[in-house]
Design a protein around this motif. Structure first.
Motif, short mmCIF file in Angstrom:
data_model
loop_
_atom_site.label_atom_id
_atom_site.label_comp_id
_atom_site.label_asym_id
_atom_site.label_seq_id
_atom_site.Cartn_x
_atom_site.Cartn_y
_atom_site.Cartn_z
N GLU A 153 0.82 -1.21 0.00
CA GLU A 153 0.00 0.00 0.00
C GLU A 153 0.86 1.26 0.00
OE1 GLU A 153 -2.45 -0.64 3.46
OE2 GLU A 153 -4.10 -1.42 2.25
N THR A 154 1.94 1.27 0.77
CA THR A 154 2.78 2.46 0.81
C THR A 154 3.53 2.67 -0.51
OG1 THR A 154 4.66 1.34 1.86
CG2 THR A 154 3.04 2.37 3.33
N LEU A 155 3.86 1.59 -1.21
CA LEU A 155 4.46 1.74 -2.53
C LEU A 155 3.43 2.29 -3.51
CD1 LEU A 155 6.65 -1.48 -2.61
CD2 LEU A 155 7.48 0.88 -2.64
N TYR A 156 2.18 1.84 -3.43
CA TYR A 156 1.10 2.41 -4.23
C TYR A 156 0.97 3.91 -3.93
CZ TYR A 156 -1.45 -1.58 -6.35
OH TYR A 156 -1.85 -2.65 -7.12
N ASP A 157 0.98 4.26 -2.64
CA ASP A 157 0.85 5.66 -2.25
C ASP A 157 1.96 6.52 -2.84
OD1 ASP A 157 -1.39 4.92 -0.78
OD2 ASP A 157 -0.34 4.96 1.15
N ASP A 158 3.15 5.94 -2.97
CA ASP A 158 4.30 6.65 -3.55
C ASP A 158 4.32 6.54 -5.08
OD1 ASP A 158 5.13 7.35 -1.02
OD2 ASP A 158 6.64 5.77 -0.89
N GLU A 159 3.31 5.88 -5.64
CA GLU A 159 3.18 5.65 -7.08
C GLU A 159 4.35 4.88 -7.66
OE1 GLU A 159 2.13 9.25 -9.18
OE2 GLU A 159 0.48 9.66 -7.81
N LEU A 160 4.92 3.98 -6.84
CA LEU A 160 6.00 3.10 -7.28
C LEU A 160 5.44 1.70 -7.48
CD1 LEU A 160 8.83 4.18 -4.83
CD2 LEU A 160 8.64 4.73 -7.26
N LEU A 172 4.23 5.54 -11.49
CA LEU A 172 5.13 6.32 -12.33
C LEU A 172 6.00 5.37 -13.13
CD1 LEU A 172 6.38 8.89 -9.67
CD2 LEU A 172 4.75 9.31 -11.49
N ASP A 173 6.28 5.72 -14.37
CA ASP A 173 7.21 4.93 -15.17
C ASP A 173 8.59 5.53 -14.98
OD1 ASP A 173 8.73 3.57 -17.01
OD2 ASP A 173 7.42 3.99 -18.72
N VAL A 174 9.38 4.94 -14.11
CA VAL A 174 10.70 5.50 -13.77
C VAL A 174 11.67 5.43 -14.94
CG1 VAL A 174 10.45 5.07 -11.29
CG2 VAL A 174 11.54 3.35 -12.75
N ASN A 175 11.34 4.68 -15.97
CA ASN A 175 12.23 4.57 -17.13
C ASN A 175 11.78 5.43 -18.31
OD1 ASN A 175 14.01 2.60 -15.96
ND2 ASN A 175 12.33 1.17 -16.13
N SER A 176 10.71 6.16 -18.13
CA SER A 176 10.18 6.99 -19.21
C SER A 176 11.04 8.23 -19.43
CB SER A 176 8.75 7.43 -18.87
OG SER A 176 8.29 8.37 -19.81
N ASP A 177 11.14 8.64 -20.68
CA ASP A 177 11.85 9.88 -21.01
C ASP A 177 10.93 11.10 -20.88
OD1 ASP A 177 14.23 8.57 -21.58
OD2 ASP A 177 13.73 8.31 -23.70
N ALA A 178 9.64 10.87 -20.73
CA ALA A 178 8.69 11.98 -20.59
C ALA A 178 8.93 12.70 -19.27
CB ALA A 178 7.26 11.46 -20.65
N ASP A 179 8.90 14.02 -19.32
CA ASP A 179 9.13 14.84 -18.12
C ASP A 179 7.89 15.70 -17.88
OD1 ASP A 179 9.99 16.41 -16.05
OD2 ASP A 179 11.62 17.35 -17.16
N PRO A 180 7.07 15.32 -16.88
CA PRO A 180 5.84 16.08 -16.63
C PRO A 180 6.04 17.33 -15.78
CG PRO A 180 5.98 14.22 -15.13
CD PRO A 180 7.18 14.14 -16.05
N TYR A 181 7.28 17.61 -15.37
CA TYR A 181 7.54 18.70 -14.44
C TYR A 181 7.97 19.97 -15.18
CZ TYR A 181 7.30 14.85 -11.20
OH TYR A 181 6.87 13.77 -10.51
N PRO A 182 7.57 21.13 -14.65
CA PRO A 182 7.93 22.41 -15.30
C PRO A 182 9.41 22.73 -15.13
CG PRO A 182 6.76 22.82 -13.24
CD PRO A 182 6.73 21.33 -13.47
N ASP A 183 9.92 23.56 -16.04
CA ASP A 183 11.34 23.97 -15.99
C ASP A 183 11.70 24.64 -14.67
OD1 ASP A 183 11.78 22.93 -18.50
OD2 ASP A 183 11.52 24.86 -19.53
N ASP A 184 10.76 25.39 -14.09
CA ASP A 184 11.02 26.07 -12.82
C ASP A 184 11.40 25.08 -11.72
OD1 ASP A 184 10.36 28.39 -14.09
OD2 ASP A 184 8.45 28.68 -13.07
N LEU A 185 10.75 23.94 -11.71
CA LEU A 185 11.07 22.93 -10.70
C LEU A 185 12.53 22.49 -10.83
CD1 LEU A 185 9.85 20.73 -8.54
CD2 LEU A 185 10.27 19.26 -10.50
#
Length: 137
Positions: free
Chosen positions: A20-27, A93-106
């Motif tokens: 459950e805690t891994l689910y909560d962390d989206e891992l 989360l797909d930890v191997n994905s090249d997609a970056d959902p985070y803004p440049d400011d982050l």
């Protein structure tokens, strides 16, 4: 016997809590991550995670997951497997994905933070442990 490893065999409730805690962390709860999370939970209970005498046998862990009624074991490549909850939809989360959902400011803020602590902190070599260290400050 002193120096003998202590084999930790988690209960069904401990297995479910760890998943459950891994689910909560989206891992995705892969077997190797589940093993780490179980050891982390032992640490929270006062045991030393770095204590080499506390071990989890991967085959025993897999068998325990197979027998737990609230978990579903999904075989993956080679010896790897995922442990899914039977009553909760997976969203990882797909930890191997090249997609970056985070803004440049982050990333600018992260870069500034890392520059500010350069030389004063030593990070672990793997992503999971590094992420935990960053989270825990």
């Amino acid at each position: 016997f002193p120096g003998q490893p202590v084999l930790y065999e988690p209960s069904d409730a401990e297995l479910r809590r760890a998943v459950e805690t891994l689910y909560d962390d989206e891992l995705e709860p892969l077997g190797r991550l589940l093993e780490r999370r179980l050891l982390e939970h032992l640490t929270e209970g006062g045991l030393d995670r770095g204590d080499p005498s506390i071990t989890i046998d991967p085959k025993t862990l897999r068998a325990a997951c197979d027998l737990c009624p609230s978990l579903l074991v999904a075989p993956l490549q080679r010896d790897e497997y995922a442990v899914l909850l039977t009553d909760r939809s997976p969203c990882f989360l797909d930890v191997n994905s090249d997609a970056d959902p985070y803004p440049d400011d982050l990333w600018t803020e992260v870069s500034s933070y890392l520059a500010s602590i350069a030389g004063s902190v030593c990070f672990p070599s793997d992503r999971y442990a590094c992420g935990r260290q960053l989270r825990d400050g």
